[in-house]
Design an enzyme around this catalytic site. Structure first.
Site, PDB file in Angstrom:
ATOM      1  N   GLY A  14      37.418 -16.354  46.019  1.00  0.00           N
ATOM      2  CA  GLY A  14      37.817 -15.611  47.212  1.00  0.00           C
ATOM      3  C   GLY A  14      37.881 -16.525  48.421  1.00  0.00           C
ATOM      4  CG  ASP A 123      28.408 -17.993  42.458  1.00  0.00           C
ATOM      5  OD1 ASP A 123      28.919 -17.518  43.476  1.00  0.00           O
ATOM      6  OD2 ASP A 123      28.209 -17.331  41.428  1.00  0.00           O
ATOM      7  CG  ASP A 153      28.545 -13.168  49.168  1.00  0.00           C
ATOM      8  OD1 ASP A 153      29.098 -12.574  50.105  1.00  0.00           O
ATOM      9  OD2 ASP A 153      28.839 -12.988  47.976  1.00  0.00           O
ATOM     10  CE1 TYR A 325      39.982  -8.978  50.530  1.00  0.00           C
ATOM     11  CE2 TYR A 325      39.684  -6.673  51.121  1.00  0.00           C
ATOM     12  CZ  TYR A 325      39.758  -7.663  50.159  1.00  0.00           C
ATOM     13  OH  TYR A 325      39.599  -7.353  48.834  1.00  0.00           O
ATOM     14  CB  ALA A 327      34.579 -11.584  58.230  1.00  0.00           C
ATOM     15  NE  ARG A 328      38.800 -12.498  51.224  1.00  0.00           N
ATOM     16  CZ  ARG A 328      38.897 -12.384  49.909  1.00  0.00           C
ATOM     17  NH1 ARG A 328      37.816 -12.449  49.151  1.00  0.00           N
ATOM     18  NH2 ARG A 328      40.068 -12.201  49.337  1.00  0.00           N
TER      19      ARG A 328
END
Length: 409
Positions: A14, A123, A153, A325, A327-328
């Site tokens: 993502g 990860d 995260d 969405y 924010a990222r």
């Protein structure tokens, strides 16, 4: 020093507010040290690697790589591809039946003349990189894989701070600063702010903290109804902390009666087990991605929390808004740019030493910035609900602290 001949960069998973910045920082650092080192960027993450689809980093790209710092997303593209999930790779047309995706990827790197691969991801991306690095080593390919840790995260063991997480918290706070004014539109309004975070509440807690800093700096006019109380965070729910729904409903109803609105910050991973159990009891299929993760946008935790609380607190209208969405996909903020630059510089240094690993501040080794060994990298690091700033926030908003919950990854 063992100068690399050709370097490849890919981003995967993502989005996070660091990808373009990391790409630009790597290109700039290699160019500063030795512009004769070739660089390519695989298009669409591991998908591009499997298909041999890449961008050449030309002189013009090197010259203007700094432009990437101003934009969010990843210009070279991402995809969710797990090289060890052979069935999924075949289904998506990335490899042929009977082919091993890891060998296809390794052979493509050799074909492209790559001796250093930089993977930028979370990860899953870096465990995939670890699997690929182990495969390369076992089969004597002589390639070095160096990861950079991105995830909003902030949940990667043993990395203290993942790239992009600070920015995501800041942007989520800015998002809610606009949304919260919707409490003017209807009496007894319940607003649920769903924040990204699969099994980790760090981003939800950090977003609430950043948002409250905005409130600290604001000027109020209570004489005309502009009060901090109506803009305040009234509850924060994270996967690592137990929630007593009835007790919280009673407390929040008192807030509603007094302030005429309730604002809740909830992690998208909070309450998922209860929601999944409810779906399965109804015979509904629980959708999952290539890595086996539940697709949280389909499960919709924010909506579930809204439905649980609305009647119990006497809300006349419920509004569920997701900042994920927004924010990222943001460009990196100054703090993240500084972190990204230091990590990218070390990644290039490690490339010259042929040192594999994921670059980050190692929590198990005095928070020293280093190339952390791939076998030690794993996801699912929980948010520590005993953190001082989180406890202070709960106390200030009047929310009793719930017990610790062991979260599964």
């Amino acid at each position: 020093m063992n100068k690399p001949k050709k370097v490849a960069i890919l981003t995967a998973g993502g989005l996070a507010p660091c990808l373009n910045s990391a790409i630009g920082s790597l290109i700039e650092r290699y160019t500063e040290i030795d512009p004769s080192i070739e660089i390519i960027c695989y298009r669409g993450g591991y998908k591009g690697l499997l298909l041999g689809d890449s961008y050449p980093v030309t002189a013009e790209v090197r010259k203007k790589a700094g432009v990437l710092q101003r934009f969010g997303g990843s210009v070279i593209g991402n995809s969710r591809v797990k090289l060890t999930n052979v069935k999924d790779c075949v289904k998506r047309g990335l490899v042929k039946e009977g082919e091993d995706p890891q060998k296809v990827a390794a052979d493509q790197l050799v074909k492209d003349g790559v001796d250093i691969l930089h993977t930028i991801g979370g990860d899953d991306t870096n465990t995939a990189a670890a699997d690929l690095a182990a495969f390369l080593a076992r089969n004597n390919y002589g390639l070095t894989v160096i990861g950079l840790p991105k995830t909003v995260d902030n949940d990667v063991f043993p990395i203290k701070q993942s790239l992009g997480a600070w920015t995501a918290a800041e942007q989520g706070a800015r998002y809610f600063m606009n949304v919260v004014a919707e409490n003017n539109a209807n009496p007894r309004m319940l607003i649920v702010h769903e924040v990204m975070g699969r099994n980790c509440g760090w981003l939800t807690a950090a977003t609430a903290q950043e948002y409250r800093k905005l409130l600290d700096r604001a000027e109020w006019l209570p004489e005309l109804g502009l009060t901090r109380e109506s803009y305040e965070v009234h509850a924060v729910f994270v996967p690592e902390m137990a929630i007593d729904l009835e007790a919280e409903a009673k407390r929040l109803r008192e807030v509603m009666d007094k302030v005429d609105c309730v604002n809740i910050f909830v992690s998208e991973g909070a309450g998922v087990e209860a929601i999944v159990a409810e779906m399965q009891a109804k015979g509904q299929e629980v959708p999952r991605d290539a890595f086996g993760h539940i697709k949280l946008d389909a499960v919709n935790p924010g909506k579930w929390f809204g439905e649980q609380f609305a009647q119990m607190i006497g809300a006349e209208k419920t509004l569920v808004q997701k900042s994920g969405y927004f924010a990222r996909a943001s460009a990196s903020n100054v703090d993240d740019m500084r972190l990204i630059k230091s990590c990218a510089d070390l990644a290039v240094e490690c490339a010259f030493r042929r040192e594999s690993g994921v670059i980050g501040h190692d929590e198990d080794n005095g928070n020293v910035l280093r190339a952390i060994e791939f076998p030690r990298i794993k996801g699912g690091k929980p948010f520590n609900i005993d953190t001082d700033w989180f406890n202070s926030m709960l106390s200030e908003i009047g929310q009793p602290k719930g017990g610790k919950v062991e979260v599964s990854h």
